[in-house]
Scaffold this active site. Sequence first.
Site, PDB file in Angstrom:
ATOM      1  N   LYS A  39       5.226   0.708   8.054  1.00  0.00           N
ATOM      2  CA  LYS A  39       5.288   1.887   7.543  1.00  0.00           C
ATOM      3  C   LYS A  39       5.788   2.344   7.637  1.00  0.00           C
ATOM      4  O   LYS A  39       6.528   3.219   8.734  1.00  0.00           O
ATOM      5  CB  LYS A  39       3.732   2.300   8.152  1.00  0.00           C
ATOM      6  CG  LYS A  39       3.220   3.832   6.999  1.00  0.00           C
ATOM      7  CD  LYS A  39       1.840   4.128   8.377  1.00  0.00           C
ATOM      8  CE  LYS A  39       1.816   5.453   7.847  1.00  0.00           C
ATOM      9  NZ  LYS A  39      -0.154   6.427   9.115  1.00  0.00           N
ATOM     10  N   GLY A  97       0.846  -1.018   0.097  1.00  0.00           N
ATOM     11  CA  GLY A  97       0.074   0.046   0.002  1.00  0.00           C
ATOM     12  C   GLY A  97       0.675   1.015   0.239  1.00  0.00           C
ATOM     13  O   GLY A  97       1.752   1.197  -0.184  1.00  0.00           O
ATOM     14  N   ASP A 122      -8.205  11.454   9.783  1.00  0.00           N
ATOM     15  CA  ASP A 122      -8.547  11.139   8.799  1.00  0.00           C
ATOM     16  C   ASP A 122      -9.146   9.909   8.665  1.00  0.00           C
ATOM     17  O   ASP A 122      -8.481   9.101   7.699  1.00  0.00           O
ATOM     18  CB  ASP A 122      -7.133  11.042   8.420  1.00  0.00           C
ATOM     19  CG  ASP A 122      -6.721  10.940   6.496  1.00  0.00           C
ATOM     20  OD1 ASP A 122      -7.512  11.729   5.790  1.00  0.00           O
ATOM     21  OD2 ASP A 122      -5.672  11.057   6.005  1.00  0.00           O
ATOM     22  N   VAL A 133       3.315   0.878   2.624  1.00  0.00           N
ATOM     23  CA  VAL A 133       3.564   0.619   3.605  1.00  0.00           C
ATOM     24  C   VAL A 133       3.881  -0.542   3.153  1.00  0.00           C
ATOM     25  O   VAL A 133       3.500  -1.766   1.556  1.00  0.00           O
ATOM     26  CB  VAL A 133       1.897   0.514   4.131  1.00  0.00           C
ATOM     27  CG1 VAL A 133       2.003  -1.282   4.858  1.00  0.00           C
ATOM     28  CG2 VAL A 133       1.341   1.591   4.404  1.00  0.00           C
ATOM     29  N   GLY A 137       0.467   6.103  -0.249  1.00  0.00           N
ATOM     30  CA  GLY A 137       0.344   7.437   0.269  1.00  0.00           C
ATOM     31  C   GLY A 137       0.520   8.463  -0.108  1.00  0.00           C
ATOM     32  O   GLY A 137       1.711   8.626  -0.226  1.00  0.00           O
ATOM     33  N   GLY A 138       0.229   9.177   0.174  1.00  0.00           N
ATOM     34  CA  GLY A 138       1.219  10.195  -0.507  1.00  0.00           C
ATOM     35  C   GLY A 138       2.043  10.879   1.134  1.00  0.00           C
ATOM     36  O   GLY A 138       3.009  11.508   0.482  1.00  0.00           O
ATOM     37  N   PHE A 139       1.948  10.423   1.813  1.00  0.00           N
ATOM     38  CA  PHE A 139       3.208   9.756   3.049  1.00  0.00           C
ATOM     39  C   PHE A 139       3.946   9.245   3.772  1.00  0.00           C
ATOM     40  O   PHE A 139       4.447   8.953   4.321  1.00  0.00           O
ATOM     41  CB  PHE A 139       2.253  10.842   4.676  1.00  0.00           C
ATOM     42  CG  PHE A 139       1.004  12.180   4.409  1.00  0.00           C
ATOM     43  CD1 PHE A 139       2.261  13.243   4.050  1.00  0.00           C
ATOM     44  CD2 PHE A 139      -0.212  12.213   4.008  1.00  0.00           C
ATOM     45  CE1 PHE A 139       1.347  14.834   3.916  1.00  0.00           C
ATOM     46  CE2 PHE A 139      -0.312  13.433   3.627  1.00  0.00           C
ATOM     47  CZ  PHE A 139      -0.002  14.336   3.296  1.00  0.00           C
TER      48      PHE A 139
END
Length: 358
Positions: free
Chosen positions: A65, A45, A174, A52, A47-49
Amino acid sequence: MDHETNAKHSVLERMLLDASAEPIGLPLSLLEDITNGFSHDRQIGSGGFAVVYKGILRNVTIAVKKLSKTLDIHEKQFNEEVSCLMKAKHKNIVRFLGYCSDTQGKMVDFEGKLVMADVRQRLLCFEYLPRGSLDKYITGSSCVLKWRECYQIIKEICEGLHYLHVERRIVHLDLKPTNILLDCNMVPKIADFGLSRRFCEKQSQILTAEVKGTLGYMAPEFVNSGQITFKSDIYSLGIIITEILTRQKGYRDVEDVLDIWKNRLQQESQRDIHLEQVRVCAEIAIECADYNPAKRPVTKHIINRLDETESTSRSTETSGSTSSVAQAEKESSEQHQWIPKVPGETSDETVEWRWAQF
């Protein structure tokens, strides 16, 4: 593998067998080892930050992560996330296993010159949840959950959020389907506390100039003025429930939602009971997503409404079952009732009574 890494390797495996074990600091070498050097084929996985990875130990798997823009991460923000995670222990919160905060000096090219720079690595470790995130199950025509699963997911998300708000005074900030993970039994667990804030005991709101989150799930007052309250999460919850019910972020009224589920539940034996649960969940979603935060319910009120619906459903089931049994007993009694013979009548009555038994 060095001695420290090998020792932590064993500790991490034992932690997964002990639900009461506290999160620990982990060496970067261990996380590099179990992710095969953060290889692309271990990526599960992004995302923007963060990205994973799947971390494979001898007998178990965990999720690692790795925060992406390490040079831009504020130490205070990272510490806040770790602090929130270490305090949040609940069946509907993803289990936090450990963290890594590693800083090493490295020679890098800067405007044609080699300079010594601090390279920071910030990583977090969690239990591995094989079914992935909720969004995969509520989007697309082929991803349709049964109502029992939908209802249980809705209720347990509410229970996890109630724990965060009441027991730990944490605002998630979030909350969205991609941040709700599912275990092998489809139990939902709230994840990703990167934007979370903790309130002091008597604190009820925070004003911030840094408005971060996911559009579509962020409360209007947070987007417009940077106001953070527990009702910020309630707005996000309303959107999530709506998506579970309709696969969309909004709908006109409750009847529209009921029409959707009337078709899906045509073959269900408990259709009426389930439709009542759909109606209550649809009403809750509308209330949660109210533009005015003062009109949004608190988590306790939401859970109470769901509990009341379940109690009513159980009463209906019991009443229906008792009524059916009583009716059957009555019919059986009438069928088996023997009418005494009147002197002078033939024995045909005995034949009729025997026939009634069948």
